[in-house]
Design a protein around this motif. Structure first.
Motif, mmCIF file in Angstrom:
data_model
loop_
_atom_site.group_PDB
_atom_site.id
_atom_site.type_symbol
_atom_site.label_atom_id
_atom_site.label_comp_id
_atom_site.label_asym_id
_atom_site.label_seq_id
_atom_site.Cartn_x
_atom_site.Cartn_y
_atom_site.Cartn_z
ATOM 1 N N VAL A 1 0.877 -1.166 0.000
ATOM 2 C CA VAL A 1 0.000 0.000 0.000
ATOM 3 C C VAL A 1 0.914 1.215 0.000
ATOM 4 N N ILE A 2 0.714 2.118 -0.954
ATOM 5 C CA ILE A 2 1.580 3.293 -1.058
ATOM 6 C C ILE A 2 0.904 4.485 -0.397
ATOM 7 N N ALA B 1 -3.923 5.458 13.151
ATOM 8 C CA ALA B 1 -3.838 4.105 13.709
ATOM 9 C C ALA B 1 -4.972 3.229 13.186
ATOM 10 N N ASP B 2 -6.175 3.790 13.124
ATOM 11 C CA ASP B 2 -7.332 3.046 12.621
ATOM 12 C C ASP B 2 -7.164 2.681 11.149
ATOM 13 N N GLN B 3 -6.603 3.587 10.354
ATOM 14 C CA GLN B 3 -6.388 3.299 8.935
ATOM 15 C C GLN B 3 -5.379 2.174 8.750
ATOM 16 N N LEU B 4 -4.287 2.226 9.491
ATOM 17 C CA LEU B 4 -3.304 1.137 9.423
ATOM 18 C C LEU B 4 -3.930 -0.195 9.833
ATOM 19 N N ALA B 5 -4.727 -0.167 10.897
ATOM 20 C CA ALA B 5 -5.388 -1.394 11.363
ATOM 21 C C ALA B 5 -6.374 -1.917 10.313
ATOM 22 N N ASP C 1 -6.226 -5.503 8.711
ATOM 23 C CA ASP C 1 -7.373 -6.410 8.852
ATOM 24 C C ASP C 1 -7.944 -6.851 7.511
ATOM 25 N N HIS C 2 -7.651 -6.109 6.454
ATOM 26 C CA HIS C 2 -8.089 -6.491 5.103
ATOM 27 C C HIS C 2 -7.000 -7.254 4.350
ATOM 28 N N GLY C 3 -5.978 -7.695 5.085
ATOM 29 C CA GLY C 3 -4.967 -8.572 4.516
ATOM 30 C C GLY C 3 -3.771 -7.900 3.878
ATOM 31 N N GLU C 4 -3.648 -6.602 4.027
ATOM 32 C CA GLU C 4 -2.467 -5.931 3.476
ATOM 33 C C GLU C 4 -1.245 -6.342 4.295
ATOM 34 N N GLN C 5 -0.205 -6.760 3.616
ATOM 35 C CA GLN C 5 1.008 -7.249 4.276
ATOM 36 C C GLN C 5 2.044 -6.158 4.513
ATOM 37 N N GLU C 6 2.046 -5.140 3.620
ATOM 38 C CA GLU C 6 3.104 -4.138 3.679
ATOM 39 C C GLU C 6 2.564 -2.769 3.295
ATOM 40 N N VAL C 7 3.070 -1.768 3.996
ATOM 41 C CA VAL C 7 2.732 -0.371 3.724
ATOM 42 C C VAL C 7 4.037 0.351 3.415
ATOM 43 N N ALA C 8 4.041 1.121 2.331
ATOM 44 C CA ALA C 8 5.232 1.883 1.941
ATOM 45 C C ALA C 8 4.912 3.374 1.970
ATOM 46 N N PHE C 9 5.628 4.101 2.799
ATOM 47 C CA PHE C 9 5.512 5.549 2.870
ATOM 48 C C PHE C 9 6.570 6.140 1.942
ATOM 49 N N VAL C 10 6.191 7.184 1.197
ATOM 50 C CA VAL C 10 7.108 7.786 0.239
ATOM 51 C C VAL C 10 7.310 9.255 0.601
ATOM 52 N N ILE C 11 8.585 9.631 0.782
ATOM 53 C CA ILE C 11 8.954 11.010 1.095
ATOM 54 C C ILE C 11 9.829 11.510 -0.051
ATOM 55 N N ALA D 1 -0.500 6.469 -5.141
ATOM 56 C CA ALA D 1 -0.723 6.377 -3.700
ATOM 57 C C ALA D 1 -2.186 6.082 -3.381
ATOM 58 N N ARG D 2 -2.394 5.197 -2.434
ATOM 59 C CA ARG D 2 -3.738 4.938 -1.944
ATOM 60 C C ARG D 2 -4.177 6.071 -1.014
#
Length: 156
Positions: free
Chosen positions: A68-69, A85-89, A93-103, A117-118
């Motif tokens: 998830v970008i 915090a709720d968005q990450l959770a 909970d929907h099965g996303e394994q990895e989140v990538a933050f881009v700076i 980006a999502r």
């Protein structure tokens, strides 16, 4: 959940400055694995648009496949710590394994990154140095974990 912070930086930057100490302190506190992937545009010159386009290609190539970008941009959505915090959770909970933050770099992010980006997220309406943005992001990730687990770090 795996976390990747993909950012524009400069090779050879001081590894023992105050911001780096804070970055490592928050990384050590987080139970989630956090990778920091720094890319550097080694081509000199060009317009801001050309620099952003070169940086975008490097950044997008460094993002793990399927992540998830989340683009950090001053014009992005402003979230409370709890909403973050709720968005990450929700993604977890929907099965996303990895989140990538881009700076991005000094000129910001190219449209090609923002379009992928999502979520486009603003850490503040103010402009911050990129190293401090990393610290602020890591602190909010730790705060998100504390909210999700009931850890006393965050008190309402």
């Amino acid at each position: 959940m795996k976390i990747t912070i993909t950012c524009v930086g400069r090779a050879g930057r001081a590894k023992h400055d105050a911001s780096q100490s804070l970055i490592e302190a928050y990384r050590e506190r987080l139970p989630w694995p956090v990778a920091i992937r720094e890319v550097e545009d080694r081509k000199a010159g060009g317009t801001a648009a050309e620099r952003k386009a070169r940086e975008a290609a490097l950044l997008l190539a460094a993002i793990p496949k399927g992540a998830v970008i989340i683009a950090l941009d001053e014009r992005g959505k402003s979230l409370t710590s709890r909403a973050f915090a709720d968005q990450l959770a929700a993604w977890r909970d929907h099965g996303e394994q990895e989140v990538a933050f881009v700076i991005g770099g000094a000129d910001g992010l190219d449209r090609s990154v923002l379009d992928r980006a999502r979520l486009t997220l603003s850490l503040s309406a103010m402009t911050w140095p990129h190293l401090l943005a990393r610290v602020m992001l890591l602190e909010q990730l730790y705060r998100a974990w504390s909210l999700q687990t009931g850890h006393p770090y965050h008190r309402d």
